[in-house]
Enzyme design. Structure first.
Site, PDB file in Angstrom:
ATOM      1  N   HIS A 144       0.833  -1.212   0.000  1.00  0.00           N
ATOM      2  CA  HIS A 144       0.000   0.000   0.000  1.00  0.00           C
ATOM      3  C   HIS A 144       0.863   1.256   0.000  1.00  0.00           C
ATOM      4  CE1 HIS A 144      -4.090  -1.615   0.486  1.00  0.00           C
ATOM      5  NE2 HIS A 144      -3.544  -2.567   1.222  1.00  0.00           N
ATOM      6  N   ASP A 174      -0.195  -4.325   5.914  1.00  0.00           N
ATOM      7  CA  ASP A 174      -1.415  -4.945   5.409  1.00  0.00           C
ATOM      8  C   ASP A 174      -1.298  -5.340   3.939  1.00  0.00           C
ATOM      9  OD1 ASP A 174      -4.094  -5.733   5.730  1.00  0.00           O
ATOM     10  OD2 ASP A 174      -4.823  -3.877   4.857  1.00  0.00           O
ATOM     11  N   GLU A 175      -1.808  -6.508   3.617  1.00  0.00           N
ATOM     12  CA  GLU A 175      -2.112  -6.942   2.248  1.00  0.00           C
ATOM     13  C   GLU A 175      -0.939  -6.848   1.267  1.00  0.00           C
ATOM     14  OE1 GLU A 175      -6.893  -6.147   1.920  1.00  0.00           O
ATOM     15  OE2 GLU A 175      -5.578  -4.516   1.326  1.00  0.00           O
ATOM     16  N   VAL A 176       0.173  -7.451   1.598  1.00  0.00           N
ATOM     17  CA  VAL A 176       1.267  -7.572   0.641  1.00  0.00           C
ATOM     18  C   VAL A 176       0.976  -8.790  -0.235  1.00  0.00           C
ATOM     19  CG1 VAL A 176       3.727  -8.032   0.348  1.00  0.00           C
ATOM     20  CG2 VAL A 176       2.946  -6.439   2.111  1.00  0.00           C
TER      21      VAL A 176
END
Length: 840
Positions: free
Chosen positions: A426, A512-514
């Site tokens: 992100h 978050d969210e790699v």
């Protein structure tokens, strides 16, 4: 019958004719219609849209030389291939002529189908359309666009209205005398006879330790009394006293209101401050409208203290920006309802929103969205922000001085601000900004300086796609320059807090969210793995990265906060690769915001807490305020994690949230025994639950009004759960008894919100555009019955298909059904909610 939605994105086309004379046609002459005609399409999870281009000009639209850009969920070329669609990056797509596209003559049109993700509500409509001509590649022209849903949604809207009606039947009218005197509900209270007469002659006496709180309260009273109260010394009557005393904990207080005197006792300033918030909460709604200067405050004794030490709201200003004025207003709201943490999501793929001295590209490029071929001066449009860099939601940032002022304002209201610098994923806005810096310095021949803060391996050939559709949004954790960048940003943030005199205990570094696939073809990572034998594969880079970040923060006497992934690592469960608890960081005082309690991860928060991590419960199913209020096609908001109305945070049971969760993320009821076998919270784990937090992500929020719509009234239920004592219904083991107790508490809360709190918020801090619920509706024996979630609101109706207004007839008990019957709810100020058509 068809139900349709029409959204018109009307933009003034300001370019003069001369500017477009070299283009094949004038962009202002092109009209684009996007109609959802099949939803779902051919039994898939997609929808089919029909695009029609209408030529209103005198020149033909050629079959080449232009592209139309827009933001949307996943969109791809349709079966006829007249118009083709490519993803540019993230949610930005390009639409251009295919081989079957023919020139569109003046006054003529052409149509083509494209496929997009299933459209569940208006949030899924594409937006931000603009056209770019090949001979003017750096300029985008906004297009006048109609977005229409042609698929009948009457059946689902009727079912929802009936569901709302049945839910509202549980909410009975509760007399004010039976409601808590303040919100959030205090530990204990006792009403007494009489009232305190608050008028401009009131005096304030304060212990010297509470001068800050006394000054704050004088300013607040000036808003309702017209002038600041004077400081008193020996007065016995018409006086408010702030004194040391009591034993209610660090943030506890005792408030006593008698006919001649108000006394607030606490051990420190925080307790006094929260006592003052309760005193403000006792004022009638009319106090904040400025219409009167004398008030009766009912006599009462309140003893109170918060349940959780961490009561947080997360504000996302990265996806779409909010001005400082609105942020100040939100801080006023948070302090009024006793929140003590504001988590600022400053950084994401779509924007960097805080000035960092010495790194001007972060704001020059990273905070600016607009059409660009190289993204050196602006990053791609997102969420409909369009081609122009002046879009107020797409572009913007807080200057260093503005942020210092924000910190001071929050600190005066006992709110800690946690800055979030989202990494390693992100991070596209930061990556592109540092690319722009690299490009600038390389042109000057300053190679070493150019590489000092570079965030990506220029030779990395890794291929990946993030959840949000980006292929280049993860920093390369093998680069020493990444850690130089993070330390630079951290040091500048620390300096801002120091200058503001505000506390800084932690910096939130995301996690978050790699996506899968990152770093796999990076020469930098390959070299690192050769040098460091502890790194066997790219999964080990997680521990390497957050270990270095943790050590950096510890050297500055700070601890690390992040999303749940900072406490997880890659593992194999039942033969499948999954994220599992990483014990290596368990005793490092990591504070994890755990959002994922969706299928397969229902017990993740408890697992992390039991393992030794500090956990802030951020459960998506109950606490994500950006989720739509319900399943209505017309309700703005996300839905991937379920639907969150006022009742979802109110029903949340922090230490046993299995008990309160009744439906899955699709809004379907959960079967009995669904949570059997899930890990239970241990006593040690319970001590690691530091509090709760509600995020409000900003993908669909392009104005303060839209922010307030999703924020309120849901935030009031979060305040109740974060502050108020554990309710009896939450711990009652007998199911039937627990449900009866809950229904009674829920009805009381809805009455308090509808009759007391929202009327205050019509004017408090300038007033809030909170959501007014839609009526619940049923048709029985030809008669239409309707009710409201919030007592105190009225329903009005029309029978000719027009939208009801404040002068329309009031709905009382029932009326006969008619084909053009519309209902709409109104608050005390005459502001209406969304109109609902009655469907038989």
């Amino acid at each position: 019958m068809r139900k349709s939605v029409l959204i018109i994105f009307s933009v003034m086309i300001s370019a003069v004719a001369l500017a477009q004379s070299k283009n094949p046609f004038n962009a202002a002459d092109l009209r684009l219609s996007w109609q959802i005609v099949e939803n779902p399409y051919a039994n898939t999870t997609q929808a089919r849209a029909l695009i029609t281009l209408v030529n209103k000009g005198s020149k033909p639209i050629p079959a080449k030389g232009w592209k139309i850009y827009f933001n949307a969920t996943t969109t791809r070329t349709g079966p006829d291939k007249i118009l083709l669609v490519d993803r540019v990056n993230g949610d930005l797509f390009a639409l251009y002529p295919g081989s079957g596209f023919k020139s569109v003559a003046a006054g003529d049109s052409i149509s083509s189908s494209v496929l997009q993700g299933h459209v569940k509500d208006v949030t899924d409509f594409p937006k931000g359309f603009y056209i770019v001509f090949n001979n003017e590649p750096e300029k985008g022209y906004p297009l006048l666009t109609d977005i229409t849903n042609q698929v009948n949604v009457d059946k689902s809207e009727k079912a929802l209205a009936e569901k709302i009606y049945r839910q509202n039947e549980l909410i009975t009218d509760v007399p004010a005398a039976n409601l808590s005197p303040v919100l959030p509900t205090p530990v204990s209270y006792k009403r007494a006879a009489g009232s305190f007469k608050l008028n401009p002659q009131v005096k304030i006496i304060n212990d010297p330790a509470f001068i800050k709180e006394a000054t704050y309260f004088k300013d607040e009273l000036a808003k309702v009394l017209g002038s600041k109260p004077q400081t008193g010394f020996t007065e016995k009557y018409n006086v408010i006293v702030l004194q040391k005393g009591g034993n209610n904990g660090a943030e506890g207080y005792q408030l006593q209101v008698t006919p001649g005197r108000i006394t607030i006792s606490a051990t420190n300033g925080a307790g006094i401050f929260y006592g003052l918030q309760s005193l403000k909460n006792l004022l009638p709604a009319s106090a904040w409208s400025g219409t009167q200067k004398n008030f009766d405050i009912p006599a009462v004794t309140i003893t109170d203290a918060p349940r959780f030490e961490h009561r947080a709201f997360m504000m996302d200003v990265a996806r779409n920006f909010q001005p400082k004025s609105h942020l100040i207003k939100v801080i006023d709201l948070l302090s009024f309802y006793k929140f003590n943490v504001l988590h600022m999501h400053f950084v994401d793929d779509e924007g960097w929103r805080i000035e960092i001295p010495g790194l001007p590209e972060l704001t020059q490029t990273g905070s600016t969205r607009g059409h660009s071929t190289n993204e050196l001066n602006a990053i791609n449009p997102a969420y409909g922000s369009g081609p122009d860099t002046t879009n107020q939601a797409g572009s913007g940032y807080y200057s260093r001085q503005e942020f210092i002022e924000i910190l001071r304002y929050a600190n005066e209201r006992h709110i800690r601000v946690i800055p979030e610098i989202e990494t390693p994923g992100h991070a596209r806005a930061a990556i592109k900004a540092m690319d722009a810096r690299y490009s600038r310095l390389m042109k000057l021949g300053k190679k070493a300086e150019a590489e000092q803060y570079l965030l990506r391996d220029i030779n990395d050939k890794s291929s990946y796609r993030s959840v949000q559709g980006f292929s280049d949004n993860v920093v390369n954790v093998g680069l020493p320059s990444v850690y130089s960048f993070l330390e630079k940003v951290s040091d500048e943030l620390i300096a801002m807090y120091k200058e503001a005199g505000a506390p800084l205990q932690t910096i939130h570094f995301g996690g978050d969210e790699v996506p899968a696939g990152v770093w796999e073809k990076s020469p930098v990572i390959a070299d690192l793995m050769k040098k460091d034998s502890s790194i066997k594969n790219t999964s080990d880079l997680w521990f390497y990265y957050f270990g270095k970040v943790n050590n950096m923060l510890k050297s500055k006497s700070l601890y690390l906060s992040g999303w749940e992934e900072i406490g997880l690592t890659s593992g194999v469960v039942n033969g499948r690769k999954r994220l599992v608890i990483d014990p290596r960081f368990a005793n490092e005082n990591f504070h994890t915001d755990v959002w994922n309690n969706l299928a397969g991860n229902e017990d993740l928060a408890y697992k992390l807490a039991n393992a030794g991590y500090k956990v802030v419960l951020t459960n998506v199913t109950n606490l994500y305020l950006d989720l739509a209020y319900n399943t209505s096609f017309y309700e703005r908001g996300q839905y991937w994690g379920g639907y969150v109305d006022l009742n979802k945070p109110f029903s949340f049971i922090p230490y046993n949230y299995y008990k309160n969760q009744k439906e899955n993320e699709q809004g379907q009821p959960l079967k009995a025994g669904y949570f059997d076998g899930k890990e239970q919270l241990t006593e040690e784990g319970k001590r690691n639950i530091v509090g709760i937090q509600s995020p409000l992500w900003a993908e669909v929020i392009t104005s303060p009004e839209k922010h307030e719509y999703l924020l309120l009234p849901k935030l009031l239920a979060v305040a109740e759960r974060a502050w108020a004592p554990d309710p009896q219904w939450a711990t009652e083991p007998e199911i039937a008894k627990s449900e009866a107790m809950y229904n009674q508490a829920w009805a009381a809360f809805a009455n308090k919100v509808g009759k007391s709190e929202l009327p205050k918020l019509d004017h408090y801090a300038g007033g809030f555009q909170y959501r007014i619920p839609t009526p619940g509706i049923v048709i029985e024996n030809g008669l239409v019955r309707a009710n409201m979630q919030l007592p105190g609101f009225t329903i009005r109706y029309t029978t000719d298909g027009t939208e009801p207004d404040v002068n329309s007839r009031m709905f009382t008990d029932s009326i006969p059904y008619s084909p053009q019957l519309n209902l709409r709810a109104f608050n005390n100020e005459g502001r209406g909610g969304r109109t609902v058509k009655v469907v038989q």
